[in-house]
Design a protein around this motif. Structure first.
Motif, PDB file in Angstrom:
ATOM      1  N   GLY A 152       0.517  -1.270  -0.097  1.00 51.31           N
ATOM      2  CA  GLY A 152      -0.073  -0.010   0.053  1.00 51.31           C
ATOM      3  C   GLY A 152       0.864   1.352   0.012  1.00 51.31           C
ATOM      4  O   GLY A 152       0.487   2.236  -0.577  1.00 51.31           O
ATOM      5  N   PHE A 153       1.982   1.346   0.636  1.00 54.77           N
ATOM      6  CA  PHE A 153       2.627   2.500   0.725  1.00 54.77           C
ATOM      7  C   PHE A 153       3.488   2.896  -0.349  1.00 54.77           C
ATOM      8  O   PHE A 153       3.561   3.887  -0.884  1.00 54.77           O
ATOM      9  CB  PHE A 153       3.590   2.532   2.042  1.00 54.77           C
ATOM     10  N   ILE A 154       3.700   1.988  -1.222  1.00 52.03           N
ATOM     11  CA  ILE A 154       4.308   2.123  -2.550  1.00 52.03           C
ATOM     12  C   ILE A 154       3.188   2.661  -3.512  1.00 52.03           C
ATOM     13  O   ILE A 154       3.473   3.327  -4.154  1.00 52.03           O
ATOM     14  CB  ILE A 154       4.961   0.674  -3.129  1.00 52.03           C
ATOM     15  N   GLN A 155       2.152   1.867  -3.645  1.00 47.80           N
ATOM     16  CA  GLN A 155       0.887   2.603  -4.212  1.00 47.80           C
ATOM     17  C   GLN A 155       0.690   4.107  -3.880  1.00 47.80           C
ATOM     18  O   GLN A 155       0.497   4.600  -4.677  1.00 47.80           O
ATOM     19  CB  GLN A 155      -0.252   1.735  -3.821  1.00 47.80           C
ATOM     20  N   LYS A 156       0.889   4.385  -2.650  1.00 46.44           N
ATOM     21  CA  LYS A 156       0.635   5.569  -2.282  1.00 46.44           C
ATOM     22  C   LYS A 156       1.851   6.497  -2.500  1.00 46.44           C
ATOM     23  O   LYS A 156       1.580   7.687  -3.227  1.00 46.44           O
ATOM     24  CB  LYS A 156       0.443   5.838  -0.752  1.00 46.44           C
ATOM     25  N   MET A 157       2.951   6.245  -2.633  1.00 48.83           N
ATOM     26  CA  MET A 157       4.074   6.725  -3.483  1.00 48.83           C
ATOM     27  C   MET A 157       3.897   7.203  -4.841  1.00 48.83           C
ATOM     28  O   MET A 157       4.303   8.384  -5.120  1.00 48.83           O
ATOM     29  CB  MET A 157       5.556   6.281  -3.230  1.00 48.83           C
TER      30      MET A 157
ATOM     31  N   TRP B  32       5.688  10.523  -6.079  1.00 51.19           N
ATOM     32  CA  TRP B  32       7.233  10.342  -5.415  1.00 51.19           C
ATOM     33  C   TRP B  32       7.977   9.018  -6.085  1.00 51.19           C
ATOM     34  O   TRP B  32       7.926   8.015  -5.617  1.00 51.19           O
ATOM     35  CB  TRP B  32       7.061  10.205  -3.958  1.00 51.19           C
ATOM     36  N   LEU B  33       8.376   9.532  -7.217  1.00 55.45           N
ATOM     37  CA  LEU B  33       8.788   8.315  -8.042  1.00 55.45           C
ATOM     38  C   LEU B  33      10.591   8.064  -8.365  1.00 55.45           C
ATOM     39  O   LEU B  33      10.750   7.289  -9.008  1.00 55.45           O
ATOM     40  CB  LEU B  33       8.245   8.797  -9.675  1.00 55.45           C
ATOM     41  N   GLY B  34      10.892   9.076  -7.258  1.00 49.07           N
ATOM     42  CA  GLY B  34      12.516   9.018  -7.349  1.00 49.07           C
ATOM     43  C   GLY B  34      13.063  10.221  -7.789  1.00 49.07           C
ATOM     44  O   GLY B  34      12.305  11.393  -8.210  1.00 49.07           O
ATOM     45  N   ASP B  35      14.433  10.053  -8.514  1.00 48.62           N
ATOM     46  CA  ASP B  35      15.148  10.903  -9.135  1.00 48.62           C
ATOM     47  C   ASP B  35      14.319  11.951 -10.192  1.00 48.62           C
ATOM     48  O   ASP B  35      14.420  12.808 -10.425  1.00 48.62           O
ATOM     49  CB  ASP B  35      16.129  10.461  -9.837  1.00 48.62           C
ATOM     50  N   LYS B  36      13.542  10.821 -11.203  1.00 52.47           N
ATOM     51  CA  LYS B  36      12.841  11.714 -12.002  1.00 52.47           C
ATOM     52  C   LYS B  36      11.784  12.891 -11.548  1.00 52.47           C
ATOM     53  O   LYS B  36      11.385  13.681 -12.468  1.00 52.47           O
ATOM     54  CB  LYS B  36      12.245  10.666 -13.075  1.00 52.47           C
TER      55      LYS B  36
ATOM     56  N   PHE C 202      14.039   8.650  -1.093  1.00 51.32           N
ATOM     57  CA  PHE C 202      15.117   9.971  -0.627  1.00 51.32           C
ATOM     58  C   PHE C 202      14.935  10.999  -1.215  1.00 51.32           C
ATOM     59  O   PHE C 202      14.069  11.146  -2.616  1.00 51.32           O
ATOM     60  CB  PHE C 202      16.440   9.297  -0.695  1.00 51.32           C
ATOM     61  N   LYS C 203      15.105  12.110  -0.551  1.00 50.93           N
ATOM     62  CA  LYS C 203      15.014  13.333  -1.358  1.00 50.93           C
ATOM     63  C   LYS C 203      15.911  14.328  -0.720  1.00 50.93           C
ATOM     64  O   LYS C 203      16.389  13.966   0.336  1.00 50.93           O
ATOM     65  CB  LYS C 203      13.699  13.954  -1.357  1.00 50.93           C
ATOM     66  N   ARG C 204      16.388  15.359  -1.652  1.00 48.05           N
ATOM     67  CA  ARG C 204      17.197  16.297  -0.689  1.00 48.05           C
ATOM     68  C   ARG C 204      16.556  17.547  -0.457  1.00 48.05           C
ATOM     69  O   ARG C 204      15.399  18.192  -1.253  1.00 48.05           O
ATOM     70  CB  ARG C 204      18.195  16.926  -1.892  1.00 48.05           C
ATOM     71  N   VAL C 205      16.691  18.405   0.859  1.00 48.15           N
ATOM     72  CA  VAL C 205      15.953  19.636   0.999  1.00 48.15           C
ATOM     73  C   VAL C 205      17.064  20.605   1.279  1.00 48.15           C
ATOM     74  O   VAL C 205      18.590  20.435   1.351  1.00 48.15           O
ATOM     75  CB  VAL C 205      15.156  19.281   2.276  1.00 48.15           C
TER      76      VAL C 205
ATOM     77  N   ALA D  58      15.188  10.834   4.344  1.00 48.37           N
ATOM     78  CA  ALA D  58      14.521   9.565   3.762  1.00 48.37           C
ATOM     79  C   ALA D  58      13.078   9.399   4.158  1.00 48.37           C
ATOM     80  O   ALA D  58      12.727  10.044   5.194  1.00 48.37           O
ATOM     81  CB  ALA D  58      15.478   8.542   4.590  1.00 48.37           C
ATOM     82  N   LEU D  59      12.480   8.620   3.585  1.00 47.21           N
ATOM     83  CA  LEU D  59      10.998   8.323   3.668  1.00 47.21           C
ATOM     84  C   LEU D  59      10.821   7.494   5.005  1.00 47.21           C
ATOM     85  O   LEU D  59      11.307   6.368   4.844  1.00 47.21           O
ATOM     86  CB  LEU D  59      10.468   7.964   2.735  1.00 47.21           C
ATOM     87  N   ASP D  60       9.957   7.901   5.840  1.00 45.02           N
ATOM     88  CA  ASP D  60       9.629   7.107   7.035  1.00 45.02           C
ATOM     89  C   ASP D  60       8.270   6.359   6.149  1.00 45.02           C
ATOM     90  O   ASP D  60       7.297   7.106   6.227  1.00 45.02           O
ATOM     91  CB  ASP D  60       9.213   7.885   8.202  1.00 45.02           C
ATOM     92  N   TYR D  61       8.189   5.088   5.865  1.00 43.07           N
ATOM     93  CA  TYR D  61       7.058   4.422   5.151  1.00 43.07           C
ATOM     94  C   TYR D  61       5.970   4.297   5.980  1.00 43.07           C
ATOM     95  O   TYR D  61       4.750   4.053   5.732  1.00 43.07           O
ATOM     96  CB  TYR D  61       7.411   3.219   4.550  1.00 43.07           C
ATOM     97  N   LYS D  62       5.994   4.369   7.549  1.00 38.12           N
ATOM     98  CA  LYS D  62       5.209   4.073   8.448  1.00 38.12           C
ATOM     99  C   LYS D  62       4.241   5.284   8.669  1.00 38.12           C
ATOM    100  O   LYS D  62       3.075   5.348   8.828  1.00 38.12           O
ATOM    101  CB  LYS D  62       5.506   3.854   9.659  1.00 38.12           C
ATOM    102  N   THR D  63       4.972   6.630   8.453  1.00 38.14           N
ATOM    103  CA  THR D  63       4.125   7.844   8.549  1.00 38.14           C
ATOM    104  C   THR D  63       4.040   8.531   7.179  1.00 38.14           C
ATOM    105  O   THR D  63       3.113   9.477   7.163  1.00 38.14           O
ATOM    106  CB  THR D  63       4.951   8.705   9.527  1.00 38.14           C
ATOM    107  N   MET D  64       4.866   7.990   6.273  1.00 34.87           N
ATOM    108  CA  MET D  64       4.640   8.638   5.010  1.00 34.87           C
ATOM    109  C   MET D  64       5.253  10.177   5.061  1.00 34.87           C
ATOM    110  O   MET D  64       4.671  10.968   4.258  1.00 34.87           O
ATOM    111  CB  MET D  64       3.054   8.706   4.313  1.00 34.87           C
ATOM    112  N   CYS D  65       6.161  10.444   5.839  1.00 33.12           N
ATOM    113  CA  CYS D  65       6.638  11.828   6.102  1.00 33.12           C
ATOM    114  C   CYS D  65       8.277  11.735   5.810  1.00 33.12           C
ATOM    115  O   CYS D  65       9.092  10.392   5.936  1.00 33.12           O
ATOM    116  CB  CYS D  65       6.503  12.161   7.384  1.00 33.12           C
ATOM    117  N   TYR D  66       8.887  12.466   5.333  1.00 31.62           N
ATOM    118  CA  TYR D  66      10.379  12.666   5.062  1.00 31.62           C
ATOM    119  C   TYR D  66      11.123  13.251   6.507  1.00 31.62           C
ATOM    120  O   TYR D  66      10.375  14.033   7.160  1.00 31.62           O
ATOM    121  CB  TYR D  66      10.917  13.364   4.093  1.00 31.62           C
TER     122      TYR D  66
END
Length: 448
Positions: free
Chosen positions: A286-291, A296-300, A306-309, A320-328
Motif C-alpha cells: 500500500g505505501f508503494i501505491q501511495k508513493m 514520489w517516483l524517485g530522481d525523475k 530519498f530526497k534532498r532539502v 529519507a522516507l518513513d514509510y510508516k508515517t509517509m513523511c520525510y
C-alpha cells in the motif's frame, strides 16, 4: 549455417531503441532507425523554411531519439558513432526499407496490441529468413507473433537488452516453440562474439529471468523490512555492497530507475503466472501505491525513498522516507553492530554466510530475504530456464550481483540451509532435494 547480420532495422527510437541502434552501429552493423511520423514542424523547423513534406521534419522523432543519448550522461552515451552508419525514417514512409535488413528489432511501447499492429505490417516487408525480435521486458513472445506468418514465427524471438545498453552485459534471448534452433544459436553467437554481451537463453514466461527474480527479491525485501521494523537506510546498508550487490542497494536503485517501474513488472507476474506459489507477493504494498499516486517516483520527480532539502552544502541535506508515517525526515545512520564485523570479512561467500546466520535483527532480516530468494529461484527451474547457470548469470550480468542465487546456496552451505528450512517447517525445493539425494552438497564444484 552461420548467419551474417550486416544490416539491421530498429523499430522505436526511445531510450532502449536508440541505445540498441547505437550499439549495433559501433559494431559495424548498418542501421535504419524508425519511429512514428512527426505530425507537424516545430517552430525552429518553420524558421528554417521546413514543412511537413520535408524528410528532416517527418523523421525528426527517430533522429531526436538518437541525439538524446548524448544528453543522458556517460552511462548512456555511446560517444562517437560512425558517420552514415545510422539512417532515419518513420513507420509511414519508410517501413518498406526493412526489406533488405538481416535483423529487425522491435523496441516500441510495452503494449501487446500496439506491438502486434506494427509487426503485422513488418511481416509484409520482411524478407524470408530475416531474424525478427522484440526488446520486450516481459510480454509473451508467442502471443505477440501468434497471428503472423510461419516464416516470421520461425525467425522470431526475444532479445531483451538492459539499460544502460552500453554497460549492462546481459541480453536475454527468448525463443518460442516455433523459433528455429539455428536462429537462436546464431543470435547467441552475435551477442557474445560480435557485440560483447553475456547472452543467456530464457523461457517465454512473464518477465523472463532477471526481472522475474529481481522484482521478487525487491518485494520480498520490502515485506521483510516491514516485518522487522527496519528503516529504508538500514535496508540499503544490508542489501548493498555488504551483500555483494550494487552500492545503490534496494531503495536507492528504485529511486534511480523510477519507483513506478516495479508496478507493470509485478502486475505481469500476478496476472500471467497464476501457478506461481508466491503470486500474492507481487501485489504492490500500500505505501508503494501511495508513493506512485503522490508522484514520489524517485530522481525523475525529485523525491522517492530519498530526497534532498535545502540546507548546508551545495546539494542540501538528504532526507529519507518513513514509510510508516509517509513523511520525510533527516537520514539516520543505521544502528546495526553486525555490519562492523561483517565488513572485516573480505570473502563475499563467508560474509554472506556470516550475515545470514547472525543471531540478531539484521541476521533475521538477511536470512528471511535470502532464504525466500533461494527457494523462489530454485522453484523456477525449469519454468524460466533449463540451467541454474542461466539464472545465476542473469542476476550477475543484469543486476550486477557478485553471486547468483545458486552460488548463494553454496555460500550458505546447502545442507546447513536445508536443515534450518526444515526446522522452520518450510518446504525444500525439489531441485535441492535431488542435489542432496545424489550425494552432492553444492551446486558448483569450486576448483582449488
Amino acid at each position: 549455417m552461420k548467419r551474417k547480420i550486416e544490416k539491421a532495422a530498429v523499430l522505436g527510437a526511445g531510450v532502449m531503441g536508440a541505445q540498441i541502434a547505437a550499439l549495433l552501429a559501433t559494431r559495424g552493423i548498418e542501421v535504419i532507425l524508425l519511429d512514428v511520423l512527426a505530425q507537424e514542424p516545430t517552430d525552429e523547423e518553420r524558421s528554417a523554411g521546413l514543412t511537413l513534406p520535408d524528410a528532416e521534419v517527418r523523421n525528426r522523432i527517430a533522429r531526436a531519439g538518437l541525439q538524446s543519448l548524448g544528453k543522458m550522461g556517460p552511462m548512456v552515451s555511446f560517444g562517437s558513432i560512425p558517420e552514415d552508419s545510422i539512417s532515419f525514417g518513420n513507420f509511414e514512409d519508410d517501413l518498406a526499407k526493412i526489406a533488405d535488413c538481416d535483423w529487425i528489432v522491435e523496441a516500441i511501447v510495452e503494449d501487446l496490441t500496439v506491438k502486434r499492429g506494427l509487426l503485422k505490417r513488418v511481416d509484409q516487408y520482411r524478407k524470408p529468413g530475416a531474424v525478427a525480435s522484440s526488446n520486450t521486458s516481459g510480454l509473451s513472445l508467442a502471443a505477440i507473433a501468434a497471428h503472423l506468418s510461419e516464416d516470421f514465427r520461425q525467425h522470431w524471438l526475444g532479445t531483451h537488452f538492459f539499460n544502460p545498453v552500453r554497460f549492462v552485459k546481459l541480453v536475454e534471448v527468448v525463443p518460442t516453440q516455433d523459433t528455429l534452433p539455428e536462429v537462436t544459436q546464431s543470435m547467441l553467437d552475435l551477442f557474445t562474439i560480435n557485440l560483447g554481451k553475456g547472452a543467456i537463453i530464457a523461457r517465454d514466461t512473464p518477465n523472463f529471468i532477471a526481472n522475474r527474480i529481481g522484482v521478487f527479491n525487491a518485494l520480498q525485501t520490502i515485506k521483510a523490512m516491514m516485518r522487522w521494523g527496519l528503516t529504508v537506510e538500514e535496508v540499503d546498508e544490508l542489501t548493498g555492497t555488504i551483500m555483494g550487490r550494487p552500492r545503490t542497494a534496494t531503495f536507492r536503485t528504485m529511486d534511480l530507475v523510477g519507483v513506478d517501474t516495479i508496478l507493470p513488472v509485478a502486475r505481469n507476474v500476478y496476472e500471467n503466472a497464476p501457478g506461481d506459489e508466491m503470486r500474492d507477493l507481487f501485489i504492490i504494498p500500500g505505501f508503494i501505491q501511495k508513493m506512485i499516486e503522490n508522484r514520489w517516483l524517485g530522481d525523475k520527480t525529485g523525491q522517492g525513498f530519498f530526497k534532498r532539502v535545502e540546507g548546508e552544502g551545495k546539494r542540501g541535506q538528504a532526507w529519507a522516507l518513513d514509510y510508516k508515517t509517509m513523511c520525510y525526515r533527516p537520514r539516520q545512520k543505521p544502528d546495526l553492530p553486525v555490519l562492523e564485523e561483517a565488513m572485516k570479512i573480505e570473502d563475499i561467500r563467508e560474509r554472506i554466510r556470516f550475515l545470514a546466520y547472525a543471531e540478531d535483527r539484521a541476521g533475521a532480516f538477511v536470512w528471511e530475504t535470502l532464504s525466500a530468494l533461494l527457494i523462489y529461484s530454485a522453484n523456477r527451474v525449469p519454468e524460466i530456464a533449463d540451467r541454474i547457470v542461466a539464472i545465476d548469470n542473469a542476476m550477475k550480468w543484469g543486476y550486477n550481483w557478485q553471486l547468483g542465487p545458486f552460488e548463494t546456496w553454496d555460500a550458505l552451505g546447502v545442507q546447513r540451509a536445508v536443515a534450518r528450512l526444515k526446522a522452520e517447517g518450510r518446504e525444500v525445493p525439489a531441485i535441492v532435494r535431488r542435489l542432496l539425494d545424489s550425494g552432492n552438497d553444492s551446486f558448483y564444484r569450486r576448483e582449488g
